[in-house]
Design an enzyme around this catalytic site. Sequence first.
Site, short mmCIF file in Angstrom:
data_model
loop_
_atom_site.label_atom_id
_atom_site.label_comp_id
_atom_site.label_asym_id
_atom_site.label_seq_id
_atom_site.Cartn_x
_atom_site.Cartn_y
_atom_site.Cartn_z
N THR A 168 35.05 -63.98 -4.07
CA THR A 168 35.22 -64.61 -2.46
C THR A 168 36.34 -63.21 -1.91
OG1 THR A 168 35.08 -66.33 -2.70
CG2 THR A 168 36.41 -65.72 -1.29
N SER A 209 37.68 -73.95 -7.88
CA SER A 209 38.35 -72.90 -6.87
C SER A 209 39.48 -71.98 -8.08
CB SER A 209 38.84 -73.40 -5.49
OG SER A 209 40.15 -72.69 -4.97
N HIS A 246 32.58 -68.34 4.92
CA HIS A 246 34.24 -70.02 4.40
C HIS A 246 33.75 -70.97 5.51
CE1 HIS A 246 36.87 -69.20 1.31
NE2 HIS A 246 37.36 -69.42 1.97
N LYS A 300 30.82 -63.85 -2.67
CA LYS A 300 30.87 -64.76 -1.46
C LYS A 300 31.39 -64.55 -0.55
CE LYS A 300 32.23 -69.71 -1.33
NZ LYS A 300 33.06 -70.07 -0.38
N TYR A 334 39.78 -65.35 -6.13
CA TYR A 334 40.13 -64.11 -5.03
C TYR A 334 40.76 -62.68 -5.77
CZ TYR A 334 39.79 -68.07 -1.31
OH TYR A 334 39.44 -68.77 -0.58
#
Length: 380
Positions: free
Chosen positions: A155, A106, A278, A254, A129
Amino acid sequence: MKVAAPTDYRELARRRLPHFLFEYIDGGSYDEQTLRRNVTDLAAIELRQRVLRDVSAIDLSTTLFGRRQALPLALGPVGLAGMNARRGEVQAARAAEAANVPFCLSTVSLCTLQEVGGAVAEPIWFQLYVIRDRAFMRELLTEAERARCAALVFTVDMPVPGSRYRDVRSGLAGAPGLSGFLRRTAQGIARPRWAWDVGIRGRPHTLGNVAPVLGQKTGLEDFFAWMRGNFDPSVSWSDLEYIRSRWRGPLIIKGILDAEDARQAVRLGADGIIVSNHGGRQLDGVPSTASTLPSIAAAVGEQITVLADGGVRSGLDIARMLALGARGVLLGRSWAYALAGAGEQGVAHMLELMRAELKIAMSLTGITRVADFSADALAR
Ligand SMILES: Cc1cc2nc3c(=O)[nH]c(=O)nc-3n(C[C@H](O)[C@H](O)[C@H](O)COP(=O)(O)O)c2cc1C
């Protein structure tokens, strides 16, 4: 406690983690309806039992984005996973490598790309992100290239964070200053094994990839404040165009839950999508992934690799997602619980249990190769 099924790690995690951390993993947004639906809709999918089909040789391997792997799954991005065990992302990446499945780090991990990438031989995936500070986002992309990441997972379902009331009740969010710190510390002390192993020896204050922009701030509250302030509500398809032009390797989008969005991702050059809400942590009330996956796979499954996540708790669930049209699944909470419950060994064991369950599910549905899954495997 004797772990028999992958889901047993949830209880182990509950016993081992400070309350606020367990709630962070376990919880979803608002009333958690979507979180529950992900699990119940998937569990309600009935498979078609077939008999007398010679299932003596079952092949669980598959190829995703050009790489042969042992199982049709990846460990999906879980923020702050490093709080679940000492240098937790490194432990999980090692377990994934040993099982020959991809590990996705992440953006908001506790260990950096360099630390995790350096701990394993096989290149990891990196989840990005869109961050308000675009210069910093570009730096992260450069770091991902430097770490030779095998895929970029972009994402897109978090232009704003969903409201997670459990985090407020537990004292993780919305509890700034000394009182919040003391509440979390008290919960940490109530789990002395965690407090020593992770809270002290685990150096949780390192704050991973985002440490360069946090400067001297090293508290959890600083981390969350940065996250709240840095998700970018202006994110749009042009950001995807930019990232596509910038990232040469496989690009996986995603957080797709709509066939029209999936088609747009294909048009803009994505290599894959992950059908995801999510894990029920964003918009509560959206459909489960099990219910949306078939229409999305029908729309774009011929053109790009369709993966799915949400509610996958067993090898049987993997078989269900494959029958619904996914080429593979991402695990979220399943590996986070296992990591919290028993570290690297726990993740390795959970993966082994999933493997054994998937193999039995394939044997009893008469499917000998992952590529042979289709809607034909569903009971009518
Ligand atoms: C504790 C936790 C943290 C997460 N952090 C991230 C993250 O940093 N980036 C991301 O793209 N998804 C994140 N997710 C979502 C997961 O990647 C995945 O979509 C979701 O967990 C799948 O649902 P499941 O947990 O029911 O399997 C997180 C999920 C959990 C449970």
